[in-house]
Design a protein around this motif. Sequence first.
Motif, PDB file in Angstrom:
ATOM      1  N   CYS A   1       0.832  -1.215   0.000  1.00 39.18           N
ATOM      2  CA  CYS A   1       0.000   0.000   0.000  1.00 39.18           C
ATOM      3  C   CYS A   1       0.863   1.260   0.000  1.00 39.18           C
ATOM      4  O   CYS A   1       0.476   2.279  -0.567  1.00 39.18           O
ATOM      5  N   LEU A   2       2.020   1.190   0.654  1.00 41.48           N
ATOM      6  CA  LEU A   2       2.893   2.360   0.729  1.00 41.48           C
ATOM      7  C   LEU A   2       3.723   2.554  -0.533  1.00 41.48           C
ATOM      8  O   LEU A   2       4.217   3.652  -0.781  1.00 41.48           O
ATOM      9  N   VAL A   3       3.903   1.506  -1.310  1.00 42.33           N
ATOM     10  CA  VAL A   3       4.713   1.631  -2.518  1.00 42.33           C
ATOM     11  C   VAL A   3       3.855   1.593  -3.780  1.00 42.33           C
ATOM     12  O   VAL A   3       4.382   1.572  -4.885  1.00 42.33           O
ATOM     13  N   GLY A   4       2.549   1.612  -3.619  1.00 44.98           N
ATOM     14  CA  GLY A   4       1.634   1.606  -4.755  1.00 44.98           C
ATOM     15  C   GLY A   4       1.240   3.014  -5.156  1.00 44.98           C
ATOM     16  O   GLY A   4       1.783   4.005  -4.656  1.00 44.98           O
ATOM     17  N   PRO A   5       0.257   3.125  -6.036  1.00 44.82           N
ATOM     18  CA  PRO A   5      -0.147   4.432  -6.574  1.00 44.82           C
ATOM     19  C   PRO A   5      -0.658   5.417  -5.524  1.00 44.82           C
ATOM     20  O   PRO A   5      -0.551   6.619  -5.711  1.00 44.82           O
ATOM     21  N   THR A   6      -1.207   4.934  -4.414  1.00 45.46           N
ATOM     22  CA  THR A   6      -1.709   5.846  -3.383  1.00 45.46           C
ATOM     23  C   THR A   6      -0.727   5.997  -2.222  1.00 45.46           C
ATOM     24  O   THR A   6      -1.016   6.686  -1.250  1.00 45.46           O
ATOM     25  N   GLY A   7       0.442   5.381  -2.337  1.00 47.21           N
ATOM     26  CA  GLY A   7       1.424   5.411  -1.257  1.00 47.21           C
ATOM     27  C   GLY A   7       1.896   6.798  -0.879  1.00 47.21           C
ATOM     28  O   GLY A   7       2.161   7.079   0.285  1.00 47.21           O
ATOM     29  N   GLY A   8       1.993   7.679  -1.847  1.00 45.15           N
ATOM     30  CA  GLY A   8       2.445   9.040  -1.563  1.00 45.15           C
ATOM     31  C   GLY A   8       1.508   9.786  -0.637  1.00 45.15           C
ATOM     32  O   GLY A   8       1.947  10.551   0.225  1.00 45.15           O
ATOM     33  N   PHE A   9       0.230   9.553  -0.815  1.00 49.51           N
ATOM     34  CA  PHE A   9      -0.739  10.191   0.078  1.00 49.51           C
ATOM     35  C   PHE A   9      -0.540   9.672   1.496  1.00 49.51           C
ATOM     36  O   PHE A   9      -0.524  10.449   2.452  1.00 49.51           O
ATOM     37  N   LEU A  10      -0.380   8.358   1.616  1.00 50.29           N
ATOM     38  CA  LEU A  10      -0.211   7.755   2.936  1.00 50.29           C
ATOM     39  C   LEU A  10       1.062   8.241   3.626  1.00 50.29           C
ATOM     40  O   LEU A  10       1.011   8.668   4.783  1.00 50.29           O
ATOM     41  N   VAL A  11       2.194   8.163   2.928  1.00 48.95           N
ATOM     42  CA  VAL A  11       3.455   8.536   3.575  1.00 48.95           C
ATOM     43  C   VAL A  11       3.537  10.028   3.882  1.00 48.95           C
ATOM     44  O   VAL A  11       4.358  10.438   4.703  1.00 48.95           O
ATOM     45  N   SER A  12       2.680  10.825   3.274  1.00 50.51           N
ATOM     46  CA  SER A  12       2.696  12.265   3.565  1.00 50.51           C
ATOM     47  C   SER A  12       1.932  12.603   4.845  1.00 50.51           C
ATOM     48  O   SER A  12       2.055  13.724   5.350  1.00 50.51           O
ATOM     49  N   PHE A  13       1.165  11.670   5.373  1.00 57.26           N
ATOM     50  CA  PHE A  13       0.323  11.971   6.537  1.00 57.26           C
ATOM     51  C   PHE A  13       1.095  12.511   7.751  1.00 57.26           C
ATOM     52  O   PHE A  13       0.639  13.474   8.377  1.00 57.26           O
ATOM     53  N   PRO A  14       2.244  11.937   8.131  1.00 57.34           N
ATOM     54  CA  PRO A  14       2.950  12.515   9.287  1.00 57.34           C
ATOM     55  C   PRO A  14       3.382  13.963   9.054  1.00 57.34           C
ATOM     56  O   PRO A  14       3.249  14.804   9.952  1.00 57.34           O
ATOM     57  N   VAL A  15       3.861  14.268   7.854  1.00 57.54           N
ATOM     58  CA  VAL A  15       4.286  15.638   7.554  1.00 57.54           C
ATOM     59  C   VAL A  15       3.067  16.561   7.511  1.00 57.54           C
ATOM     60  O   VAL A  15       3.114  17.686   8.018  1.00 57.54           O
ATOM     61  N   MET A  16       1.992  16.084   6.928  1.00 55.26           N
ATOM     62  CA  MET A  16       0.765  16.880   6.860  1.00 55.26           C
ATOM     63  C   MET A  16       0.271  17.217   8.267  1.00 55.26           C
ATOM     64  O   MET A  16      -0.038  18.381   8.562  1.00 55.26           O
ATOM     65  N   ALA A  17       0.211  16.221   9.147  1.00 51.48           N
ATOM     66  CA  ALA A  17      -0.226  16.464  10.532  1.00 51.48           C
ATOM     67  C   ALA A  17       0.739  17.409  11.242  1.00 51.48           C
ATOM     68  O   ALA A  17       0.309  18.294  11.991  1.00 51.48           O
ATOM     69  N   TYR A  18       2.034  17.238  10.997  1.00 54.71           N
ATOM     70  CA  TYR A  18       3.033  18.095  11.625  1.00 54.71           C
ATOM     71  C   TYR A  18       2.845  19.553  11.207  1.00 54.71           C
ATOM     72  O   TYR A  18       2.829  20.451  12.050  1.00 54.71           O
ATOM     73  N   LEU A  19       2.701  19.780   9.906  1.00 50.53           N
ATOM     74  CA  LEU A  19       2.536  21.155   9.418  1.00 50.53           C
ATOM     75  C   LEU A  19       1.262  21.798   9.946  1.00 50.53           C
ATOM     76  O   LEU A  19       1.273  22.956  10.384  1.00 50.53           O
ATOM     77  N   ILE A  20       0.166  21.057   9.934  1.00 48.73           N
ATOM     78  CA  ILE A  20      -1.096  21.601  10.440  1.00 48.73           C
ATOM     79  C   ILE A  20      -0.986  21.871  11.935  1.00 48.73           C
ATOM     80  O   ILE A  20      -1.457  22.902  12.433  1.00 48.73           O
ATOM     81  N   GLY A  21      -0.320  20.976  12.644  1.00 52.25           N
ATOM     82  CA  GLY A  21      -0.088  21.187  14.076  1.00 52.25           C
ATOM     83  C   GLY A  21       0.745  22.427  14.346  1.00 52.25           C
ATOM     84  O   GLY A  21       0.495  23.165  15.300  1.00 52.25           O
ATOM     85  N   LEU A  22       1.757  22.676  13.502  1.00 49.65           N
ATOM     86  CA  LEU A  22       2.556  23.898  13.651  1.00 49.65           C
ATOM     87  C   LEU A  22       1.686  25.134  13.508  1.00 49.65           C
ATOM     88  O   LEU A  22       1.851  26.114  14.241  1.00 49.65           O
ATOM     89  N   GLY A  23       0.773  25.087  12.554  1.00 54.23           N
ATOM     90  CA  GLY A  23      -0.120  26.219  12.346  1.00 54.23           C
ATOM     91  C   GLY A  23      -0.980  26.511  13.558  1.00 54.23           C
ATOM     92  O   GLY A  23      -1.247  27.676  13.873  1.00 54.23           O
ATOM     93  N   VAL A  24      -1.393  25.466  14.254  1.00 52.71           N
ATOM     94  CA  VAL A  24      -2.200  25.650  15.469  1.00 52.71           C
ATOM     95  C   VAL A  24      -1.332  26.184  16.602  1.00 52.71           C
ATOM     96  O   VAL A  24      -1.759  27.025  17.389  1.00 52.71           O
ATOM     97  N   GLU A  25      -0.091  25.708  16.662  1.00 53.28           N
ATOM     98  CA  GLU A  25       0.798  26.107  17.759  1.00 53.28           C
ATOM     99  C   GLU A  25       1.286  27.542  17.627  1.00 53.28           C
ATOM    100  O   GLU A  25       1.549  28.199  18.635  1.00 53.28           O
ATOM    101  N   TRP A  26       1.425  28.019  16.413  1.00 53.16           N
ATOM    102  CA  TRP A  26       1.820  29.407  16.220  1.00 53.16           C
ATOM    103  C   TRP A  26       0.661  30.296  16.621  1.00 53.16           C
ATOM    104  O   TRP A  26      -0.473  30.072  16.235  1.00 53.16           O
ATOM    105  N   LYS A  27       0.944  31.297  17.349  1.00 55.30           N
ATOM    106  CA  LYS A  27      -0.118  32.184  17.837  1.00 55.30           C
ATOM    107  C   LYS A  27      -0.382  33.362  16.911  1.00 55.30           C
ATOM    108  O   LYS A  27      -1.229  34.188  17.170  1.00 55.30           O
ATOM    109  N   LYS A  28       0.359  33.447  15.808  1.00 52.55           N
ATOM    110  CA  LYS A  28       0.162  34.555  14.878  1.00 52.55           C
ATOM    111  C   LYS A  28      -1.095  34.342  14.054  1.00 52.55           C
ATOM    112  O   LYS A  28      -1.405  33.227  13.643  1.00 52.55           O
TER     113      LYS A  28
END
Length: 181
Positions: free
Chosen positions: A84-111
């Motif tokens: 599943c990680l090396v197939g056609p939809t694998g890129g979406f899956l492996v991006s989830f940690p970075v996606m959550a991290y970036l969105i979390g950064l946006g919440v943590e920034w108070k600007k």
Amino acid sequence: MRRESRLSVTDVCYIAIMAAVTAVLAQIAIPMPMGVPMTMQTFAVTLCGILLGSRKGAVSMVIYLLIGTAGVPVFSAFTGGVQCLVGPTGGFLVSFPVMAYLIGLGVEWKKKGAFLIFLLLGTAFNYVAGVLFFVVTMDSTVWAALTACVLPFLPTAVLKAVLASIFGLQLRKRLQPFLLY
């Protein structure tokens, strides 16, 4: 102020809950013609980043991927395994940690406006990784990947991001005493 690097039992529970929520929402899927299903996973990833913040949100998504990679059927259509990680939809899956991290950064920034910027960055990263994996695994053109992986999903992506943000930010306010960042 020193940032604690250890996870508490409460942190571990929240991380596990969000990994489980992602697994459940992955099963809400609409098959699409080019093999990339429309799922509620990105709703869950957005919610995860909002509720848990950058670090714990990313850890939760790594746990989700590890569980799925081990063969537990937590990915869309009750699938699991390395394929599943090396197939056609694998890129979406492996991006989830970075996606959550970036969105979390946006919440943590108070600007003001930071959350929206990081929400867009996280979502864009998800699409870029998904398109790249699709191009490589399907030996496809970028245009074909965009028409299979991005264009049909844009309206629902906006809707999911808005709904997850509204719900997540309200839930975050209510859970604030229990969520230690």
